[in-house]
Design an enzyme around this catalytic site. Sequence first.
Site, PDB file in Angstrom:
ATOM      1  N   GLY A  15       0.845  -1.205   0.000  1.00  0.00           N
ATOM      2  CA  GLY A  15       0.000   0.000   0.000  1.00  0.00           C
ATOM      3  C   GLY A  15       0.873   1.244   0.000  1.00  0.00           C
ATOM      4  N   ARG A  76       0.929  -4.842  -5.621  1.00  0.00           N
ATOM      5  CA  ARG A  76       1.037  -6.090  -4.866  1.00  0.00           C
ATOM      6  C   ARG A  76       1.275  -7.151  -5.940  1.00  0.00           C
ATOM      7  NH1 ARG A  76      -0.709  -4.287   0.269  1.00  0.00           N
ATOM      8  NH2 ARG A  76      -2.371  -2.762   0.177  1.00  0.00           N
ATOM      9  N   ASP A 107       5.611  -5.036   5.876  1.00  0.00           N
ATOM     10  CA  ASP A 107       6.138  -6.357   6.233  1.00  0.00           C
ATOM     11  C   ASP A 107       6.173  -7.324   5.044  1.00  0.00           C
ATOM     12  OD1 ASP A 107       3.372  -6.280   6.217  1.00  0.00           O
ATOM     13  OD2 ASP A 107       3.132  -7.725   7.846  1.00  0.00           O
ATOM     14  N   THR A 130       4.542   2.330   5.584  1.00  0.00           N
ATOM     15  CA  THR A 130       3.171   1.821   5.699  1.00  0.00           C
ATOM     16  C   THR A 130       2.409   2.685   6.693  1.00  0.00           C
ATOM     17  OG1 THR A 130       1.786  -0.012   6.496  1.00  0.00           O
ATOM     18  CG2 THR A 130       4.031   0.053   7.340  1.00  0.00           C
ATOM     19  N   ILE A 131       1.154   2.974   6.353  1.00  0.00           N
ATOM     20  CA  ILE A 131       0.353   3.772   7.292  1.00  0.00           C
ATOM     21  C   ILE A 131      -0.027   2.948   8.523  1.00  0.00           C
ATOM     22  CG2 ILE A 131      -0.590   5.282   5.490  1.00  0.00           C
ATOM     23  CD1 ILE A 131      -3.275   3.693   5.871  1.00  0.00           C
ATOM     24  N   ASP A 132       0.196   1.634   8.447  1.00  0.00           N
ATOM     25  CA  ASP A 132      -0.274   0.762   9.539  1.00  0.00           C
ATOM     26  C   ASP A 132       0.607   0.798  10.789  1.00  0.00           C
ATOM     27  OD1 ASP A 132      -2.396  -0.042   8.031  1.00  0.00           O
ATOM     28  OD2 ASP A 132      -1.530  -1.947   7.411  1.00  0.00           O
ATOM     29  N   ASP A 134       2.883  -1.139  11.719  1.00  0.00           N
ATOM     30  CA  ASP A 134       2.887  -2.454  12.360  1.00  0.00           C
ATOM     31  C   ASP A 134       4.237  -3.145  12.238  1.00  0.00           C
ATOM     32  OD1 ASP A 134       2.658  -2.738   9.626  1.00  0.00           O
ATOM     33  OD2 ASP A 134       1.132  -4.281   9.688  1.00  0.00           O
ATOM     34  N   ARG A 167     -25.839  11.572  19.289  1.00  0.00           N
ATOM     35  CA  ARG A 167     -25.866  10.287  18.592  1.00  0.00           C
ATOM     36  C   ARG A 167     -24.645   9.424  18.900  1.00  0.00           C
ATOM     37  NH1 ARG A 167     -27.715  12.335  12.701  1.00  0.00           N
ATOM     38  NH2 ARG A 167     -29.876  11.672  12.831  1.00  0.00           N
ATOM     39  N   ARG A 176      -5.980  -3.397   8.545  1.00  0.00           N
ATOM     40  CA  ARG A 176      -6.547  -4.746   8.372  1.00  0.00           C
ATOM     41  C   ARG A 176      -6.050  -5.668   9.486  1.00  0.00           C
ATOM     42  NH1 ARG A 176      -5.716  -6.512   2.450  1.00  0.00           N
ATOM     43  NH2 ARG A 176      -7.204  -4.839   2.051  1.00  0.00           N
ATOM     44  N   GLY A 190     -10.675  11.870  21.762  1.00  0.00           N
ATOM     45  CA  GLY A 190     -11.476  11.621  22.970  1.00  0.00           C
ATOM     46  C   GLY A 190     -12.557  10.574  22.762  1.00  0.00           C
ATOM     47  N   ILE A 265      -8.998   7.839   1.976  1.00  0.00           N
ATOM     48  CA  ILE A 265      -8.500   9.217   2.152  1.00  0.00           C
ATOM     49  C   ILE A 265      -7.335   9.208   3.152  1.00  0.00           C
ATOM     50  CG2 ILE A 265     -10.632  10.474   1.577  1.00  0.00           C
ATOM     51  CD1 ILE A 265     -10.917  11.008   4.611  1.00  0.00           C
TER      52      ILE A 265
HETATM   53  N1  LIG Z   1       5.873 -14.107   1.460  1.00  0.00           N
HETATM   54  C1  LIG Z   1       6.271 -13.353   0.438  1.00  0.00           C
HETATM   55  N2  LIG Z   1       7.179 -13.827  -0.460  1.00  0.00           N
HETATM   56  C2  LIG Z   1       7.580 -13.072  -1.506  1.00  0.00           C
HETATM   57  N3  LIG Z   1       7.128 -11.840  -1.768  1.00  0.00           N
HETATM   58  C3  LIG Z   1       6.229 -11.312  -0.925  1.00  0.00           C
HETATM   59  C4  LIG Z   1       5.764 -12.025   0.221  1.00  0.00           C
HETATM   60  N4  LIG Z   1       4.877 -11.255   0.884  1.00  0.00           N
HETATM   61  C5  LIG Z   1       4.773 -10.127   0.169  1.00  0.00           C
HETATM   62  N5  LIG Z   1       5.591 -10.135  -0.916  1.00  0.00           N
HETATM   63  C6  LIG Z   1       5.719  -9.107  -1.952  1.00  0.00           C
HETATM   64  O1  LIG Z   1       5.522  -7.813  -1.385  1.00  0.00           O
HETATM   65  C7  LIG Z   1       4.345  -7.213  -1.942  1.00  0.00           C
HETATM   66  C8  LIG Z   1       3.692  -6.322  -0.924  1.00  0.00           C
HETATM   67  O2  LIG Z   1       3.274  -7.070   0.208  1.00  0.00           O
HETATM   68  P1  LIG Z   1       1.922  -6.701   0.995  1.00  0.00           P
HETATM   69  O3  LIG Z   1       0.803  -6.639   0.024  1.00  0.00           O
HETATM   70  O4  LIG Z   1       1.819  -7.647   2.126  1.00  0.00           O
HETATM   71  O5  LIG Z   1       2.139  -5.212   1.478  1.00  0.00           O
HETATM   72  P2  LIG Z   1       3.100  -4.596   2.611  1.00  0.00           P
HETATM   73  O6  LIG Z   1       4.457  -4.431   2.055  1.00  0.00           O
HETATM   74  O7  LIG Z   1       2.980  -5.413   3.854  1.00  0.00           O
HETATM   75  O8  LIG Z   1       2.462  -3.148   2.793  1.00  0.00           O
HETATM   76  P3  LIG Z   1       1.057  -2.720   3.489  1.00  0.00           P
HETATM   77  O9  LIG Z   1       0.636  -3.811   4.427  1.00  0.00           O
HETATM   78  O10 LIG Z   1       1.365  -1.443   4.154  1.00  0.00           O
HETATM   79  O11 LIG Z   1       0.098  -2.523   2.359  1.00  0.00           O
HETATM   80  C9  LIG Z   1       3.514  -8.399  -2.410  1.00  0.00           C
HETATM   81  O12 LIG Z   1       2.572  -8.053  -3.374  1.00  0.00           O
HETATM   82  C10 LIG Z   1       4.592  -9.304  -2.984  1.00  0.00           C
HETATM   83  O13 LIG Z   1       5.013  -8.844  -4.244  1.00  0.00           O
HETATM   84  O1  LIG Z   2      -7.029  -1.190  -0.536  1.00  0.00           O
HETATM   85  P1  LIG Z   2      -5.785  -1.966  -0.507  1.00  0.00           P
HETATM   86  O2  LIG Z   2      -4.683  -1.380  -1.300  1.00  0.00           O
HETATM   87  O3  LIG Z   2      -5.986  -3.408  -0.790  1.00  0.00           O
HETATM   88  O4  LIG Z   2      -5.196  -1.953   0.965  1.00  0.00           O
HETATM   89  C1  LIG Z   2      -5.903  -1.843   2.137  1.00  0.00           C
HETATM   90  C2  LIG Z   2      -4.968  -2.111   3.271  1.00  0.00           C
HETATM   91  O5  LIG Z   2      -3.775  -1.388   3.113  1.00  0.00           O
HETATM   92  C3  LIG Z   2      -3.462  -0.713   4.312  1.00  0.00           C
HETATM   93  O6  LIG Z   2      -3.913   0.585   4.184  1.00  0.00           O
HETATM   94  C4  LIG Z   2      -2.003  -0.639   4.513  1.00  0.00           C
HETATM   95  O7  LIG Z   2      -1.426  -0.003   3.424  1.00  0.00           O
HETATM   96  C5  LIG Z   2      -4.273  -1.429   5.373  1.00  0.00           C
HETATM   97  O8  LIG Z   2      -4.506  -0.685   6.512  1.00  0.00           O
HETATM   98  C6  LIG Z   2      -5.512  -1.744   4.596  1.00  0.00           C
HETATM   99  O9  LIG Z   2      -6.218  -2.789   5.131  1.00  0.00           O
HETATM  100 MG   LIG Z   3       1.604  -5.279   5.553  1.00  0.00          MG
END
Ligand SMILES: Nc1ncnc2c1ncn2[C@@H]1O[C@H](COP(=O)(O)OP(=O)(O)OP(=O)(O)O)[C@@H](O)[C@H]1O
Ligand SMILES: O=P(O)(O)OC[C@H]1O[C@](O)(CO)[C@@H](O)[C@@H]1O
Ligand SMILES: [Mg+2]
Length: 334
Positions: A15, A76, A107, A130-132, A134, A167, A176, A190, A265
């Site tokens: 993301g 992705r 991650d 990542t905005i998460d 995490d 309300r 997620r 708050g 947003i």
């Molecule tokens: N287990 C894995 N092995 C190889 N490549 C991976 C694996 N997991 C993720 N990737 C690669 O990294 C890309 C991004 O991973 P993912 O969709 O989990 O987002 P992220 O990097 O965790 O970011 P966010 O969670 O903030 O959206 C995947 O589409 C894939 O190309």
């Molecule tokens: O709409 P997309 O790109 O599948 O991603 C949504 C997910 O990506 C994140 O915004 C992290 O980038 C999560 O918080 C959210 O669940």
């Molecule tokens: Mg992630």
Amino acid sequence: MSTKVNKIGVLTSGGDSPGMNAAIRAVVRTGIYYGLEVFGIMRGYSGIIEDDMFQMSSRSVANIIQRGGTILKTARCKEFYNEEGRKKAFANLQKRGINGLVVIGGDGSFTGAYKLSKEFGIPCIGIPGTIDKDLYGTDFTLGFDTAANTAVQSIDKIRDTADSHDRLFIVEVMGRHAGYIALHSGIATGAEHILMPEVNTTIEEIISSLSEQEKRKKLVNLVIVAEGYMPDPSNPKIKGANEVARLLEERLKGLEIRVTILGHIQRGGPPSCIDRLIASRMGYHAVESLLEGRYNVMVGILNNNMHYTPLEIAIREKQKMGEDWLDIVKILAS
Ligand SMILES: Nc1ncnc2c1ncn2[C@@H]1O[C@H](COP(=O)(O)OP(=O)(O)OP(=O)(O)O)[C@@H](O)[C@H]1O
Ligand SMILES: O=P(O)(O)OC[C@H]1O[C@](O)(CO)[C@@H](O)[C@@H]1O
Ligand SMILES: [Mg+2]
């Protein structure tokens, strides 16, 4: 890989998050300052597999520090999950002589980078984007501060109308698998309740707290829900704000509830000052790290110092949520 790093690639993956452009700018300009050739790779790992990359100059990153999204685009990439896909990627990097990679993402993206480094010896550095928020090993991830502020501004507006009508509002924020946006924006506005995937709060607990508040004539209630919150973790299909509203309405007949889902947003907009600063700092140190031979780590900031976590650990460990936060929510919302 024993040759000295002299040609590097930079990509954004997963993301998007505000601050990614500022990090790309820092990587490109630091790399060029140290005499490296820097290649921008399009759409995350897809760009390596499809050989869609171009050499960047200092000018190619002009006027982007203030822009949300990512000029390199992101994706992705399914193919990268398979060794076959990663083999193709390695062949393209080898063909171009790219011997170092900076991966800006979360991650999942770091798991991909870890595999690429382990299987083919390509030195990789991760920048937490990542905005998460995490990720283990850093107090900051690019975009979290901006996203949390966007959520706060929106929730403040919802509070105005909630207050006027007495309300109950349920606001869903992103996350997620992570509740940090919910936690930070909820405390800052708050909110009476904050529901997150990491904490097992039952619908019964919310109902009993609402009844308690009703007795005390507390009429406005703001419930902030992370999209991945599940009232009953054994039933993962039931999650998020709409489901919480449905369950509450079923049990508390006549209660007037409104739901707002903030959605994407939160992922856009100009990065906050903090996000621009950490992106610049992390981007600079990512290149330094490659030059110093400190490979396959995630660049993080802990207690205002740079901190390098092996990718293997960054993807395995979870960031722990401070236990005092939940007490703070309960006590301050009373
Ligand atoms: N287990 C894995 N092995 C190889 N490549 C991976 C694996 N997991 C993720 N990737 C690669 O990294 C890309 C991004 O991973 P993912 O969709 O989990 O987002 P992220 O990097 O965790 O970011 P966010 O969670 O903030 O959206 C995947 O589409 C894939 O190309
Ligand atoms: O709409 P997309 O790109 O599948 O991603 C949504 C997910 O990506 C994140 O915004 C992290 O980038 C999560 O918080 C959210 O669940
Ligand atoms: Mg992630």
